[in-house]
Design an enzyme around this catalytic site. Structure first.
Site, PDB file in Angstrom:
ATOM      1  N   HIS A 102       0.858  -1.182   0.000  1.00 15.03           N
ATOM      2  CA  HIS A 102       0.000   0.000   0.000  1.00 15.03           C
ATOM      3  C   HIS A 102       0.898   1.236   0.000  1.00 15.03           C
ATOM      4  O   HIS A 102       1.822   1.327   0.814  1.00 15.03           O
ATOM      5  CB  HIS A 102      -0.895  -0.017   1.244  1.00 15.03           C
ATOM      6  CG  HIS A 102      -1.913   1.066   1.239  1.00 15.03           C
ATOM      7  ND1 HIS A 102      -3.058   1.004   0.477  1.00 15.03           N
ATOM      8  CD2 HIS A 102      -1.951   2.255   1.868  1.00 15.03           C
ATOM      9  CE1 HIS A 102      -3.752   2.113   0.647  1.00 15.03           C
ATOM     10  NE2 HIS A 102      -3.109   2.887   1.494  1.00 15.03           N
ATOM     11  N   ASP A 143      -6.880  -3.232   3.602  1.00 13.07           N
ATOM     12  CA  ASP A 143      -5.723  -2.557   4.216  1.00 13.07           C
ATOM     13  C   ASP A 143      -5.632  -2.772   5.720  1.00 13.07           C
ATOM     14  O   ASP A 143      -5.335  -1.848   6.481  1.00 13.07           O
ATOM     15  CB  ASP A 143      -5.786  -1.046   3.930  1.00 13.07           C
ATOM     16  CG  ASP A 143      -5.723  -0.756   2.450  1.00 13.07           C
ATOM     17  OD1 ASP A 143      -5.140  -1.561   1.713  1.00 13.07           O
ATOM     18  OD2 ASP A 143      -6.267   0.270   2.039  1.00 13.07           O
TER      19      ASP A 143
HETATM   20  C1  GRF Z   1       1.605   0.689  -6.270  1.00 13.91           C
HETATM   21  O1  GRF Z   1       1.778   2.023  -5.928  1.00 13.91           O
HETATM   22  C2  GRF Z   1       1.161  -0.104  -5.089  1.00 13.91           C
HETATM   23  O2  GRF Z   1       1.629   0.411  -3.883  1.00 13.91           O
HETATM   24  C3  GRF Z   1      -0.334   0.003  -5.158  1.00 13.91           C
HETATM   25  O3  GRF Z   1      -0.635   0.003  -6.521  1.00 13.91           O
HETATM   26  C4  GRF Z   1       0.464   0.522  -7.260  1.00 13.91           C
HETATM   27  C5  GRF Z   1       0.769  -0.443  -8.366  1.00 13.91           C
HETATM   28  O4  GRF Z   1       1.663   0.085  -9.291  1.00 13.91           O
HETATM   29  N1  GRF Z   1      -0.959  -1.032  -4.381  1.00 13.91           N
HETATM   30  P1  GRF Z   1       2.250  -0.845 -10.449  1.00 13.91           P
HETATM   31  O5  GRF Z   1       1.068  -1.394 -11.236  1.00 13.91           O
HETATM   32  O6  GRF Z   1       3.034  -1.929  -9.796  1.00 13.91           O
HETATM   33  O7  GRF Z   1       3.099   0.033 -11.300  1.00 13.91           O
END
Ligand code: GRF
Length: 188
Positions: A102, A143
């Site tokens: 998160h 979460d």
């Molecule tokens: C990340 O910022 C993660 O923390 C959140 O979703 C985003 C995913 O980004 N849960 P990506 O698809 O890995 O670029």
């Protein structure tokens, strides 16, 4: 070998980073990547890296056992949520170890509606002086599960959601694969 599956709904930069990290790992293997968005870039990234990539619809996820049965059949040790926007049915959480990342310091800025730029905008609007990442186990509440790891970054007064996202992204790249590795090492 311990086996991981990755569930993702978007770009998949975390998924790619995890795949690369474990590419030649002696004990941990990324089995496959699964997305609820047919056009999600994560599927293309996985294919380019020679990892099985599968699409599934939200409906089949909620009302059939396709994924659950696949993960059982493949003897998956860990489900990694890397930007996955659906809530996991309770069945998965009871049967499998599940970890999520998160992009904020939970318990702040978690819960419904708190994803992507919405989070960074809220952090900036509230004039927080720091934000960061939380890597946590997943239970039946958004979460909410046990926190495994947090890392912080400074929020500058001139930060925009984009510039803050960049700092958070760097933390994710550095820490998510290592935390997954430590988690799997700690499991018999
Ligand atoms: C990340 O910022 C993660 O923390 C959140 O979703 C985003 C995913 O980004 N849960 P990506 O698809 O890995 O670029």
């Amino acid at each position: 070998m311990k086996k991981i599956v990755i569930l993702a709904s978007g770009s998949g930069s975390n998924a790619e980073n995890i795949i690369r990290f474990f590419q030649h790992h002696p004990n941990i293997l990324v089995d496959s990547v699964w997305s609820n968005k047919q056009e999600a870039f994560v599927l293309e990234r996985a294919e380019r890296l020679n990892i099985e990539a599968h699409y599934f619809s939200r409906d089949e996820f909620i009302s059939t056992d396709r994924l659950f049965n696949e993960f059982k059949k493949r003897e998956i040790d860990l489900i990694v949520l890397a930007g996955f926007l659906l809530l996991l049915p309770q069945k998965f959480v009871r049967e499998f170890l599940v970890v999520n990342i998160h992009p904020a310091l939970l318990p702040s800025y978690g819960g419904k509606g708190m994803y992507g730029a919405h989070i960074h905008q809220a952090v900036i609007t509230n004039k927080e002086i720091e934000s960061g990442i939380t890597i946590h186990l997943v239970d039946e509440v958004y979460d909410h599960g046990k926190v495994l790891f947090q890392a912080k970054c400074v929020v500058d007064p001139q930060d925009t959601p984009e510039s803050l996202a960049k700092k958070i992204h760097e933390l994710e790249m550095e820490h998510f694969p290592r935390t997954i590795e430590a988690l799997l090492k700690s499991k018999p």
